[in-house]
Scaffold this motif. Sequence first.
Motif, mmCIF file in Angstrom:
data_model
loop_
_atom_site.group_PDB
_atom_site.id
_atom_site.type_symbol
_atom_site.label_atom_id
_atom_site.label_comp_id
_atom_site.label_asym_id
_atom_site.label_seq_id
_atom_site.Cartn_x
_atom_site.Cartn_y
_atom_site.Cartn_z
ATOM 1 N N PRO A 86 -4.492 6.184 3.587
ATOM 2 C CA PRO A 86 -4.970 5.397 4.725
ATOM 3 C C PRO A 86 -5.440 4.001 4.275
ATOM 4 C CG PRO A 86 -5.989 7.575 4.707
ATOM 5 C CD PRO A 86 -5.242 7.427 3.419
ATOM 6 N N GLN A 87 -5.278 3.026 5.154
ATOM 7 C CA GLN A 87 -5.597 1.636 4.833
ATOM 8 C C GLN A 87 -7.038 1.466 4.352
ATOM 9 O OE1 GLN A 87 -3.443 -0.923 4.753
ATOM 10 N NE2 GLN A 87 -5.020 -2.332 4.065
ATOM 11 N N ASN A 88 -7.989 2.094 5.044
ATOM 12 C CA ASN A 88 -9.390 1.918 4.655
ATOM 13 C C ASN A 88 -9.674 2.511 3.271
ATOM 14 O OD1 ASN A 88 -9.108 4.554 5.581
ATOM 15 N ND2 ASN A 88 -11.155 4.627 6.477
ATOM 16 N N MET A 89 -9.023 3.633 2.929
ATOM 17 C CA MET A 89 -9.204 4.232 1.602
ATOM 18 C C MET A 89 -8.590 3.339 0.524
ATOM 19 S SD MET A 89 -7.996 7.957 0.175
ATOM 20 C CE MET A 89 -8.991 8.866 1.337
ATOM 21 N N TRP A 90 -7.432 2.760 0.816
ATOM 22 C CA TRP A 90 -6.761 1.853 -0.128
ATOM 23 C C TRP A 90 -7.632 0.639 -0.401
ATOM 24 C CZ3 TRP A 90 -3.384 1.696 -3.769
ATOM 25 C CH2 TRP A 90 -2.784 0.501 -4.147
ATOM 26 N N GLU A 91 -8.190 0.047 0.642
ATOM 27 C CA GLU A 91 -9.048 -1.127 0.471
ATOM 28 C C GLU A 91 -10.306 -0.781 -0.335
ATOM 29 O OE1 GLU A 91 -9.663 -2.622 4.408
ATOM 30 O OE2 GLU A 91 -7.574 -3.271 4.594
ATOM 31 N N LYS A 92 -10.863 0.396 -0.098
ATOM 32 C CA LYS A 92 -12.048 0.838 -0.849
ATOM 33 C C LYS A 92 -11.712 0.978 -2.332
ATOM 34 C CE LYS A 92 -15.429 4.514 -1.263
ATOM 35 N NZ LYS A 92 -15.734 5.889 -0.985
ATOM 36 N N LYS A 93 -10.569 1.573 -2.636
ATOM 37 C CA LYS A 93 -10.158 1.742 -4.034
ATOM 38 C C LYS A 93 -9.925 0.396 -4.714
ATOM 39 C CE LYS A 93 -10.351 6.117 -4.427
ATOM 40 N NZ LYS A 93 -11.415 6.692 -5.251
ATOM 41 N N LYS B 183 0.850 -1.180 0.000
ATOM 42 C CA LYS B 183 0.000 0.000 0.000
ATOM 43 C C LYS B 183 0.888 1.232 0.000
ATOM 44 C CE LYS B 183 -1.558 1.645 3.868
ATOM 45 N NZ LYS B 183 -1.052 2.994 3.821
ATOM 46 N N GLU C 164 -11.421 -2.399 -3.976
ATOM 47 C CA GLU C 164 -12.755 -2.969 -4.211
ATOM 48 C C GLU C 164 -13.397 -2.344 -5.445
ATOM 49 O OE1 GLU C 164 -14.262 -5.631 -2.860
ATOM 50 O OE2 GLU C 164 -12.351 -5.888 -1.802
#
Length: 86
Positions: free
Chosen positions: A64-71, A59, A73
């Motif tokens: 931020p981790q949550n934004m990276w995971e959202k992108k 990453k 997805e």
Amino acid sequence: MKTRFEKWYENYDFPGDAKTLFEESVLCYKISAYRASFIMSYLGIQTVLRERLLNSHNKPNNIPQNMWEKKLEELKDDNAWDNTVG
């Protein structure tokens, strides 16, 4: 005779979809359909970027981790991808 672009993309192991788009781009270029050629090569590059992001194990530090995971997805969703790139 092969174009420089053909020689370039043949040297790399691109995902199947990207390679197909690059081949279409060259065919369009050779029949002087330059706009179609540009669009196909653009989509090919976007496909390569998508695959690289999805297969990345690292990453970026400034996201931020949550934004990276959202992108990630969003990248997995073909409909979202088509709407964003197309």
